[in-house]
Structures are given as C-alpha cells and as structure tokens.
Write an enzyme that holds these catalytic residues in place. Structure first.
Site, mmCIF file in Angstrom:
data_model
loop_
_atom_site.group_PDB
_atom_site.id
_atom_site.type_symbol
_atom_site.label_atom_id
_atom_site.label_comp_id
_atom_site.label_asym_id
_atom_site.label_seq_id
_atom_site.Cartn_x
_atom_site.Cartn_y
_atom_site.Cartn_z
ATOM 1 N N LYS A 171 -7.663 -40.430 17.461
ATOM 2 C CA LYS A 171 -6.392 -39.489 18.160
ATOM 3 C C LYS A 171 -6.983 -37.949 18.181
ATOM 4 O O LYS A 171 -6.662 -37.160 19.119
ATOM 5 C CB LYS A 171 -5.264 -39.704 17.729
ATOM 6 C CG LYS A 171 -4.465 -41.181 18.290
ATOM 7 C CD LYS A 171 -4.463 -41.129 19.781
ATOM 8 C CE LYS A 171 -3.739 -42.459 20.203
ATOM 9 N NZ LYS A 171 -3.669 -42.585 21.528
ATOM 10 N N TYR A 191 -7.244 -45.198 13.746
ATOM 11 C CA TYR A 191 -6.302 -44.628 14.667
ATOM 12 C C TYR A 191 -6.389 -42.925 14.817
ATOM 13 O O TYR A 191 -6.363 -42.334 15.709
ATOM 14 C CB TYR A 191 -4.923 -45.068 14.440
ATOM 15 C CG TYR A 191 -3.861 -44.442 15.412
ATOM 16 C CD1 TYR A 191 -3.680 -45.367 16.480
ATOM 17 C CD2 TYR A 191 -2.950 -43.767 14.868
ATOM 18 C CE1 TYR A 191 -2.677 -44.912 17.572
ATOM 19 C CE2 TYR A 191 -2.041 -43.106 16.002
ATOM 20 C CZ TYR A 191 -1.833 -43.954 17.088
ATOM 21 O OH TYR A 191 -0.744 -43.435 18.088
#
Length: 245
Positions: free
Chosen positions: A155, A151
């Site tokens: 990002k 994750y």
C-alpha cells in the site's frame, strides 16, 4: 448537472465483488456513471450487476494478469474513471515468519495489479485527453502496525506510484489520486476485528468505530468527477481520524 454528477462517464471498478469495491461501484452508479465491474468471482459480479441495472459491464478476471487489464480496457472503449480497489488481506504474521511466496502474492495483487490496470487505463485516457484514476491504499501505507509487512509495503508503494503518475500525466489531463481507508465492516477486515486486535484497533479510531462501506462512496464520487478537477497526486484518508493521531 452538478460537479458530483457522473452522467455520461464510463467507470471501471476492480475488486467490485464485495466490500469496499462493491460500495464504491454502487455510489458511482448512483451518481449516474455507467459502471464496469471486475472480480475473480463471476457470481458476485452478476449479483452486483442485477443491483446496478442495465448497462453494467461484467469483466471477471484477475488484475494480477497484465493481459487481462489490457483486454478489459480494449473491451470498454472509452474509459473516464478507473478505481483500483482489488486487493487481498494481510498475511497476519510476524515479519520474520513471512515466506517469499506470501510476500509475492500480496504484492502481486495489491501492487502489480494496481500498476497493470493504471497503466492500461492511463494509456486510454491519455489518448482521450483526460480521465481520473483512483487507487485504493490504506492507513497502513503511512502508519505502522504489527504483522502486516507485505500488506503495508504494497500500500505504501501504491501511494508512491500514485504521486509519480499524477506528476507525469497532469499536463495531459489525467488525474491520479489515492483513497486510503481505515477499518471498515467488510469480509476482509472481519476476522481481524473479531480477534483480540479488534479492541486495539477501535481504541485507535477517534470516532470510536469502524466505518460502513457506504461511507467510502462519497469520496470516490468526489475524486471521480469535476468536483475534484484541481486535485491530483493526493491521498484522501477515510479513517475516522486514525491518521490524525
């Protein structure tokens, strides 16, 4: 008409079925925009369309499909603003235990999906001579946290992509920025906030609480319209002070 008035603008919000994406869609519609909404769940979109009213365009599909992004833009015709909010939650595991498929799945949606939609929207905006793209990142693009390697990597890459597109497209009228939320009261963050990590997270937020989804909407309206006409290539943190530490 004010700098925060989006009347006459067509806006496409991905990940709009629930949570932050839904709140952003509501805020943009409230500012006068005609809103197109995307999610993989048609029922969520139809419920949102009922709330937003006539003129809302429902575009169910997966942003990880490059063909879907192209067809969505083709259907819309004019496109003034894209909000890339579609994403999936972290694989909450220690890094050494993350499988190749878990890694790829997170990047497929969070990074590839952002790229496909930004590329398709950017081509249309460049033809039109202007537009605004808002990519949704996370505080974890720049701050470390345990057990979220895929994750956080996705990002961080979204923010790097934002900067490159902003530089490439600035002279042709297309602005590209990032919204980086902290922890909000959504279905996505709920399981983590209700776990033993919840108190740790809240203790890291100077305002001492998670955000309400509606508190992200104003920032999206700002980046979408003329109020931010001299803003591109930047990341706006909406995090209760998390990144101020």
């Amino acid at each position: 008409m004010t700098a925060f008035d989006l009347t006459g603008k067509t806006v496409w919000v991905t990940g709009a079925g629930k949570g932050l994406g839904r709140a952003i869609a509501v805020a943009l519609a409230s500012a006068g925009a005609t809103v197109a909404v995307t999610s993989r769940t048609r029922g969520d979109l139809e419920s949102l369309a009922d709330e937003l009213g006539a003129g809302t365009v429902v575009l169910p599909g997966s942003v990880s499909d490059a063909g879907f992004a192209e067809s969505a833009v083709e259907r819309l015709g004019r496109l003034d603003v894209l909000v890339n909010c579609a994403g999936i939650s972290p694989v909450f595991k220690r890094s050494e235990r993350v499988t190749d498929e878990e890694w790829r799945e997170v990047l497929r949606v969070n990074l590839d999906g952002t790229w496909y939609c930004a590329r398709a929207a950017g081509r249309r905006m460049l033809q039109q001579g202007g537009g605004s793209i808002i990519n949704v990142s996370s505080v974890h693009a720049t701050t470390g946290f345990e057990r979220i390697a895929p994750y956080a990597a996705s990002k961080g890459a979204v923010e790097a992509l934002t900067r490159v597109l902003a530089v490439e497209w600035a002279d042709r009228g297309v602005r590209v920025n990032t919204l980086a939320p902290g922890y909000f009261g959504t279905d996505l963050a709920g399981p983590l906030m209700n776990s033993r990590w919840g108190d740790t997270i809240r203790a890291s937020v100077p305002l001492g609480r998670t955000g309400e989804p509606s508190e992200l909407g104003g920032a999206a309206v700002f980046l979408a319209g003329d109020a931010s006409s001299y803003v591109t290539g930047t990341t706006l943190y909406i995090d209760g002070g998390w990144t101020a530490h």
